[in-house]
Design an enzyme around this catalytic site. Structure first.
Site, PDB file in Angstrom:
ATOM      1  N   HIS A  51       0.815  -1.226   0.000  1.00  0.00           N
ATOM      2  CA  HIS A  51       0.000   0.000   0.000  1.00  0.00           C
ATOM      3  C   HIS A  51       0.847   1.274   0.000  1.00  0.00           C
ATOM      4  CE1 HIS A  51      -3.698   1.994  -0.120  1.00  0.00           C
ATOM      5  NE2 HIS A  51      -4.364   1.385   0.837  1.00  0.00           N
TER       6      HIS A  51
ATOM      7  N   ASP B  39      -2.396   1.869  -4.743  1.00  0.00           N
ATOM      8  CA  ASP B  39      -3.634   2.217  -4.036  1.00  0.00           C
ATOM      9  C   ASP B  39      -4.714   1.163  -4.309  1.00  0.00           C
ATOM     10  OD1 ASP B  39      -4.835   2.871  -6.511  1.00  0.00           O
ATOM     11  OD2 ASP B  39      -3.969   4.878  -6.411  1.00  0.00           O
TER      12      ASP B  39
END
Ligand code: CAO
Length: 262
Positions: free
Chosen positions: A232, A236
């Site tokens: 992450h 995204d």
């Protein structure tokens, strides 16, 4: 680490059965202590390193009713050509086709963690339950290979894995990984990213279940669940979801893959 392990492994017959697979009998009278070694030691280090990655998890259901039929039709042809066709070559090719559109999932972070390197090759790792425990050899340049060529390569690696003979060339340079834990069982997983890779997918067991079609009729379909993990820090959720949607649409409409097959 992998190279060192392979070298050590050649002369270390004690690594032939991972200690997590050793059975215990009910009349065991004492705790048994086994040192971590060989593959387990490598797994310990890699997984420890993966703890520094903030994992983003994303799951979905994939309808492989049409793919099941297609695979059935092609299985005989492949058998005549000397290879066993499983679902994996389709999963891998569909992943490569989706990676072409979302290359960030086939990237790595450089050692200083200041640059993202978009890898030109899709060297897709296949988590394998081998004679020696978990190994992740990769199929190189999946973006350039036909489904048949992927199938041949998977058969070769699987046979080597069963004999405990996967070598360093087949293990190095992985850029993305798929773990088909469903060939053993299970529905969902929480796959762990192996750095410097940035994404991994785990596939659950294909099951026949009831679902409603677009006209509201109850139909019998073959589905499995996919669980993705992505880094992450650089990927995204929306990108992960779009990649997964594209991968899923290739598998749900396998004939559509023909258009873009190289
Ligand atoms: N659901 C249901 N059936 C499945 C399946 C799934 N998700 N995946 C494979 N199958 C079927 C195959 O189609 C094949 O069926 P047929 O015998 O009718 O042809 C059968 O199961 C055996 O497949 P296979 O295991 O020989 O071949 P594969 O290409 O599907 O998978 C491999 C190869 C190496 C991925 C697999 O053998 C394996 O090792 N899986 C475990 C991976 C693992 O341990 N992951 C965890 C990693 S984290 O610790």
């Amino acid at each position: 680490d992998v190279l060192k392990f392979i070298e050590k492994h050649k002369s270390d017959s004690s690594t032939s059965l991972p200690s997590c697979s050793l059975p215990f009998s009910t009349n065991q009278t004492e705790d048994k202590i086994l040192p971590l070694k060989g593959l387990q030691k490598v797994m310990f280090k890699t997984m420890q390193a993966s703890l520094s990655i903030p994992h983003f998890g994303y799951c979905d259901e994939v309808d492989v009713t049409d793919l099941t039929q297609l695979r059935k039709d092609l299985k005989e042809l492949c058998k005549e050509r000397g290879v066993k066709l499983s679902f994996m070559p389709f999963f891998l090719k569909a992943a490569s086709m989706a990676l072409l559109k979302y290359p960030i999932l086939n990237s790595t972070l450089d050692a200083q963690q200041t640059n993202v390197i978009f890898k030109k090759s899709h060297n897709i790792g296949v988590a394998m339950d081998t004679k020696d425990g978990l190994l992740v050899p990769n199929i190189k340049e999946v973006q350039l290979k036909s489904i048949f060529e992927i199938c041949e390569e998977l058969n070769r690696l699987h046979e080597l894995g069963m004999k405990g003979k996967i070598g360093p060339t087949d293990m190095l340079g992985t850029t993305f990984t798929i773990s088909n834990i469903g060939s053993i069982g299970g529905t969902y997983a929480h796959p762990v990213i192996s750095p410097p890779q940035v994404a991994i997918g785990a596939l659950g067991k294909i099951q026949t279940v009831p679902r409603y079609d677009s006209d509201g009729n109850l139909v019998k379909v073959n589905i499995f669940n996919v669980s993705w993990s992505a880094d992450h820090r650089i990927i995204d959720g929306a990108t992960m979801a779009r990649f997964s949607n594209l991968w899923k649409s290739h598998l749900e409409n396998p004939f559509s893959m023909i258009l873009d097959l190289k």
